[in-house]
Design a protein around this motif. Structure first.
Motif, mmCIF file in Angstrom:
data_model
loop_
_atom_site.group_PDB
_atom_site.id
_atom_site.type_symbol
_atom_site.label_atom_id
_atom_site.label_comp_id
_atom_site.label_asym_id
_atom_site.label_seq_id
_atom_site.Cartn_x
_atom_site.Cartn_y
_atom_site.Cartn_z
ATOM 1 N N PRO A 1 -57.766 -47.823 -6.813
ATOM 2 C CA PRO A 1 -57.330 -46.722 -5.943
ATOM 3 C C PRO A 1 -55.824 -46.774 -5.691
ATOM 4 C CG PRO A 1 -58.392 -48.443 -4.655
ATOM 5 C CD PRO A 1 -58.589 -48.809 -6.098
ATOM 6 N N LEU A 2 -55.243 -45.613 -5.523
ATOM 7 C CA LEU A 2 -53.809 -45.500 -5.250
ATOM 8 C C LEU A 2 -53.604 -45.255 -3.761
ATOM 9 C CD1 LEU A 2 -50.837 -45.247 -6.031
ATOM 10 C CD2 LEU A 2 -51.271 -42.833 -6.608
ATOM 11 N N LYS A 3 -52.926 -46.197 -3.101
ATOM 12 C CA LYS A 3 -52.672 -46.053 -1.674
ATOM 13 C C LYS A 3 -51.473 -45.133 -1.450
ATOM 14 C CE LYS A 3 -54.590 -50.557 -0.422
ATOM 15 N NZ LYS A 3 -54.358 -51.849 0.270
ATOM 16 N N PRO A 4 -51.516 -44.324 -0.388
ATOM 17 C CA PRO A 4 -50.415 -43.370 -0.152
ATOM 18 C C PRO A 4 -49.048 -44.031 -0.046
ATOM 19 C CG PRO A 4 -52.306 -42.860 1.240
ATOM 20 C CD PRO A 4 -52.610 -44.157 0.582
ATOM 21 N N ALA A 5 -48.957 -45.197 0.622
ATOM 22 C CA ALA A 5 -47.655 -45.856 0.777
ATOM 23 C C ALA A 5 -47.069 -46.237 -0.574
ATOM 24 C CB ALA A 5 -47.803 -47.093 1.667
ATOM 25 N N LEU A 6 -47.913 -46.759 -1.473
ATOM 26 C CA LEU A 6 -47.443 -47.129 -2.803
ATOM 27 C C LEU A 6 -47.035 -45.889 -3.606
ATOM 28 C CD1 LEU A 6 -46.974 -49.315 -4.898
ATOM 29 C CD2 LEU A 6 -49.386 -49.122 -5.568
ATOM 30 N N TYR A 7 -47.753 -44.801 -3.422
ATOM 31 C CA TYR A 7 -47.418 -43.551 -4.119
ATOM 32 C C TYR A 7 -46.036 -43.047 -3.710
ATOM 33 C CZ TYR A 7 -47.333 -38.507 -4.912
ATOM 34 O OH TYR A 7 -46.963 -37.227 -5.268
ATOM 35 N N TYR A 8 -45.761 -43.030 -2.402
ATOM 36 C CA TYR A 8 -44.466 -42.516 -1.931
ATOM 37 C C TYR A 8 -43.326 -43.445 -2.338
ATOM 38 C CZ TYR A 8 -46.975 -39.022 0.810
ATOM 39 O OH TYR A 8 -47.777 -37.975 1.193
ATOM 40 N N TRP A 9 -43.584 -44.740 -2.319
ATOM 41 C CA TRP A 9 -42.543 -45.688 -2.754
ATOM 42 C C TRP A 9 -42.242 -45.490 -4.242
ATOM 43 C CZ3 TRP A 9 -43.169 -51.056 -4.961
ATOM 44 C CH2 TRP A 9 -41.932 -51.719 -5.032
ATOM 45 N N TYR A 10 -43.268 -45.305 -5.037
ATOM 46 C CA TYR A 10 -43.102 -45.052 -6.466
ATOM 47 C C TYR A 10 -42.306 -43.770 -6.705
ATOM 48 C CZ TYR A 10 -45.018 -47.577 -10.467
ATOM 49 O OH TYR A 10 -45.184 -48.428 -11.536
ATOM 50 N N LEU A 11 -42.640 -42.737 -5.955
ATOM 51 C CA LEU A 11 -41.946 -41.455 -6.096
ATOM 52 C C LEU A 11 -40.479 -41.595 -5.702
ATOM 53 C CD1 LEU A 11 -42.339 -38.450 -6.784
ATOM 54 C CD2 LEU A 11 -42.831 -38.048 -4.363
ATOM 55 N N LEU A 12 -40.192 -42.379 -4.657
ATOM 56 C CA LEU A 12 -38.820 -42.602 -4.229
ATOM 57 C C LEU A 12 -38.019 -43.326 -5.308
ATOM 58 C CD1 LEU A 12 -36.698 -42.503 -1.931
ATOM 59 C CD2 LEU A 12 -37.589 -44.725 -1.166
ATOM 60 N N GLU A 13 -38.618 -44.352 -5.914
ATOM 61 C CA GLU A 13 -37.929 -45.094 -6.961
ATOM 62 C C GLU A 13 -37.659 -44.206 -8.181
ATOM 63 O OE1 GLU A 13 -36.742 -48.088 -7.188
ATOM 64 O OE2 GLU A 13 -37.655 -49.308 -5.611
ATOM 65 N N ARG B 1 -49.865 -51.362 -10.160
ATOM 66 C CA ARG B 1 -49.775 -52.702 -9.591
ATOM 67 C C ARG B 1 -48.680 -53.517 -10.292
ATOM 68 N NH1 ARG B 1 -55.948 -54.896 -8.269
ATOM 69 N NH2 ARG B 1 -56.492 -53.219 -6.797
ATOM 70 N N ILE B 2 -48.762 -53.602 -11.599
ATOM 71 C CA ILE B 2 -47.744 -54.348 -12.329
ATOM 72 C C ILE B 2 -46.403 -53.626 -12.269
ATOM 73 C CG2 ILE B 2 -48.237 -53.275 -14.567
ATOM 74 C CD1 ILE B 2 -47.346 -56.973 -13.886
ATOM 75 N N GLY B 3 -46.430 -52.296 -12.247
ATOM 76 C CA GLY B 3 -45.190 -51.538 -12.127
ATOM 77 C C GLY B 3 -44.488 -51.789 -10.805
ATOM 78 N N SER B 4 -45.246 -51.929 -9.726
ATOM 79 C CA SER B 4 -44.645 -52.194 -8.416
ATOM 80 C C SER B 4 -43.982 -53.563 -8.380
ATOM 81 C CB SER B 4 -45.709 -52.090 -7.326
ATOM 82 O OG SER B 4 -46.720 -53.084 -7.505
ATOM 83 N N LEU B 5 -44.554 -54.536 -9.093
ATOM 84 C CA LEU B 5 -43.933 -55.867 -9.149
ATOM 85 C C LEU B 5 -42.608 -55.821 -9.906
ATOM 86 C CD1 LEU B 5 -47.002 -58.209 -9.830
ATOM 87 C CD2 LEU B 5 -45.967 -57.552 -7.649
ATOM 88 N N VAL B 6 -42.551 -55.033 -10.986
ATOM 89 C CA VAL B 6 -41.317 -54.886 -11.745
ATOM 90 C C VAL B 6 -40.226 -54.268 -10.864
ATOM 91 C CG1 VAL B 6 -40.217 -53.758 -13.726
ATOM 92 C CG2 VAL B 6 -42.521 -54.724 -13.944
ATOM 93 N N LEU B 7 -40.561 -53.225 -10.128
ATOM 94 C CA LEU B 7 -39.594 -52.573 -9.250
ATOM 95 C C LEU B 7 -39.115 -53.520 -8.159
ATOM 96 C CD1 LEU B 7 -41.229 -49.033 -8.857
ATOM 97 C CD2 LEU B 7 -39.207 -49.637 -10.207
ATOM 98 N N LEU B 8 -40.025 -54.273 -7.575
ATOM 99 C CA LEU B 8 -39.652 -55.177 -6.492
ATOM 100 C C LEU B 8 -38.712 -56.277 -6.983
ATOM 101 C CD1 LEU B 8 -40.304 -55.591 -3.453
ATOM 102 C CD2 LEU B 8 -41.985 -57.296 -4.168
ATOM 103 N N LEU B 9 -38.965 -56.826 -8.158
ATOM 104 C CA LEU B 9 -38.095 -57.864 -8.707
ATOM 105 C C LEU B 9 -36.686 -57.323 -8.973
ATOM 106 C CD1 LEU B 9 -40.296 -59.902 -11.232
ATOM 107 C CD2 LEU B 9 -39.493 -60.581 -8.968
ATOM 108 N N HIS B 10 -36.599 -56.079 -9.416
ATOM 109 C CA HIS B 10 -35.282 -55.506 -9.692
ATOM 110 C C HIS B 10 -34.505 -55.238 -8.399
ATOM 111 C CE1 HIS B 10 -36.740 -55.016 -13.783
ATOM 112 N NE2 HIS B 10 -35.538 -54.636 -14.147
ATOM 113 N N ASP B 11 -35.181 -54.787 -7.372
ATOM 114 C CA ASP B 11 -34.496 -54.490 -6.110
ATOM 115 C C ASP B 11 -34.093 -55.747 -5.350
ATOM 116 O OD1 ASP B 11 -34.777 -51.815 -6.628
ATOM 117 O OD2 ASP B 11 -36.549 -51.543 -5.365
ATOM 118 N N ALA B 12 -34.684 -56.891 -5.701
ATOM 119 C CA ALA B 12 -34.456 -58.113 -4.927
ATOM 120 C C ALA B 12 -33.001 -58.572 -4.954
ATOM 121 C CB ALA B 12 -35.366 -59.234 -5.448
#
Length: 364
Positions: free
Chosen positions: A145-157, A201-212
Motif C-alpha cells: 500500500p502507498l501511504k499518503p505521506a510517502l506519496y506527497y514526499w515523492y511528488l515533492l522530490e 520503498r527502495i526509491g524512498s531509501l535512495v532519495l533519503l541517502l542523497h538528501d543526507a
C-alpha cells in the motif's frame, strides 16, 4: 574567498553588473538577497568593459577565449594593443560570471529544500521496517500500500528535480555541468519508474541517502560566500564524511545489494529489474566521480590548512595576468609591434588593420 572585497556599497553598478542579480528567481530573490545582506555578503568590484562592436561580436558568436593568433588579429582590427585586447576579454568574461549574491541565493534555497526534505523524509520513514532492513522493501511486493505521506514526499522530490533540470542552464555554471544534467535526468527517470512499478520503498531509501549530505554542502557554500572560513571548513569536513559514508558505503552495500540480489530471491528477473539496476549503477558511477573531486579538495585542505575553492567552480579572473607585461612589448605574429598604451592611427600598423578589416591578409 580571498579575492578583493568590494570597496563600494552593496548594489553599486560596478560591484554587480546588470543582469547578474536580476536573473535570480523570485523566491531566492525575496528571501536569499535580504539574508545575504544581513550576513554581510559583498560582491567583488568589477570593471565594466568599454563597448567594442568587433570584440563583442566575436565574444558572442565565436567564443570567450580566443587563441593568441586570433587575439592578435582582433587587436589589429580594433587599433588596440594585445594587452588591451586580452584585458577586454578577461573583463567581459568576468562580467558574465555570477556574483556572490546570486550564488548565495541559489545555495540558500537549495539548503532550505534539502534540509526540509531530509528531515521530512526521515520522519516519514523512521517507523518503517524497510528503513532499517532494506530486504523488507520486497516483502509482499508488488502488493504494497502507498501511504499518503510517502506519496506527497515523492511528488515533492520529483517536482524539485524537474525544476533543477529546467533551471540548470540558467543557474551558476560549473565544470561538472554535464554530470549534473546526467544525475538529474537519471534521478527523474528513477522516481517516475519506481512510482509506476510500485518500488517506492527502495526509491524512498535512495532519495533519503542523497538528501543526507546535500544540505551540508549548501550550508558550507553559504558560509563560504559570507567569508566565515572556519565554519565553512568544518561543514565541508562533515559533508565529506557523510557523503563518503552514504554514497560509497551505504549505497552499494545496502541499496545495490538488495536490488541486485535480494529483489530476485523469490522472483525471476524481469525488464524492470535490469532497467532499475542499470540506472542505479549510473548513479553510483556519478558518486565515484564526485568523490574524486571531493578528495582533491580534501588533499588541498590538508596540504594548505584551509579550503581554497570549489574545484567545480569557474573562478573569476584578475584584471591582469602573469606575463602580460612582457607580452605588451612583444611584436604581434603578423609583424606589427606595440608600445604600451599606444594606439596609433597612422602608419603601417593602421594600414595593416584596414586591410584586415576588409578581409585581406598581410603579405608575408
Amino acid at each position: 574567498m580571498e579575492a578583493q572585497r568590494s570597496r563600494e556599497a552593496y548594489g553599486h553598478t560596478e560591484v554587480s553588473p546588470p543582469g547578474l542579480t536580476g536573473s535570480v528567481s523570485p523566491a531566492p530573490r525575496f528571501v536569499g538577497m535580504p539574508l545575504s545582506r544581513l550576513l554581510g555578503v559583498r560582491n567583488h568590484a568589477r570593471r565594466l568593459v568599454k563597448p567594442n562592436a568587433t570584440l563583442e561580436k566575436y565574444f558572442v558568436t565565436e567564443g570567450w577565449k580566443p587563441k593568441e593568433p586570433q587575439m592578435a588579429l582582433l587587436a589589429a582590427q580594433c587599433g588596440l594593443t594585445l594587452q588591451q585586447t586580452q584585458r577586454w576579454f578577461r573583463r567581459r568574461r568576468n562580467q558574465d560570471r555570477p556574483c556572490l549574491t546570486k550564488k548565495f541565493c541559489e545555495a540558500s534555497w537549495r539548503f532550505a529544500f534539502y534540509l526540509c526534505s531530509f528531515f521530512g523524509g526521515l520522519s516519514i520513514l523512521y517507523h518503517e521496517s524497510w528503513l532499517w532492513t532494506p530486504a523488507m522493501c520486497w516483502d509482499s511486493y508488488p502488493n504494497q500500500p502507498l501511504k499518503p505521506a510517502l506519496y506527497y514526499w515523492y511528488l515533492l522530490e520529483l517536482s524539485f528535480y524537474v525544476s533543477l533540470l529546467i533551471t540548470l542552464p540558467f543557474d551558476v555554471k560549473r565544470k561538472d555541468f554535464k554530470e549534473q544534467v546526467a544525475h538529474h535526468f537519471v534521478t527523474i527517470i528513477l522516481i517516475v519508474f519506481s512510482y509506476s512499478a510500485n518500488l517506492l520503498r527502495i526509491g524512498s531509501l535512495v532519495l533519503l541517502l542523497h538528501d543526507a549530505s546535500d544540505y551540508l554542502l549548501e550550508a558550507g557554500k553559504m558560509f563560504n560566500y559570507t567569508n566565515r572560513r572556519k565554519v565553512c571548513d568544518a561543514l565541508f569536513i562533515i559533508f565529506s564524511l557523510v557523503f563518503f559514508y552514504t554514497r560509497l558505503v551505504l549505497f552499494p552495500t545496502q541499496i545495490l545489494y538488495t536490488t541486485y540480489y535480494e529483489s530476485i530471491a523469490e522472483w525471476s528477473p524481469f525488464f524492470g529489474y535490469y532497467f532499475f539496476n542499470v540506472l542505479l549503477m549510473v548513479l553510483q558511477l556519478l558518486h565515484v566521480f564526485w568523490s574524486c573531486l571531493i578528495l582533491r579538495m580534501l588533499y588541498s585542505f590538508l596540504k594548505k590548512g584551509r579550503m581554497e575553492k570549489d574545484v567545480r567552480s569557474d573562478v573569476e579572473e584578475s584584471d591582469s595576468s602573469e606575463g602580460e607585461a612582457v607580452q605588451e612589448h612583444l611584436p604581434l605574429k603578423n609583424g606589427a609591434a606595440h608600445r604600451a598604451g599606444a594606439a596609433p592611427t597612422d602608419g603601417p600598423r593602421s594600414r595593416l588593420a584596414g586591410r584586415l578589416a576588409n578581409g585581406h591578409t598581410p603579405a608575408t
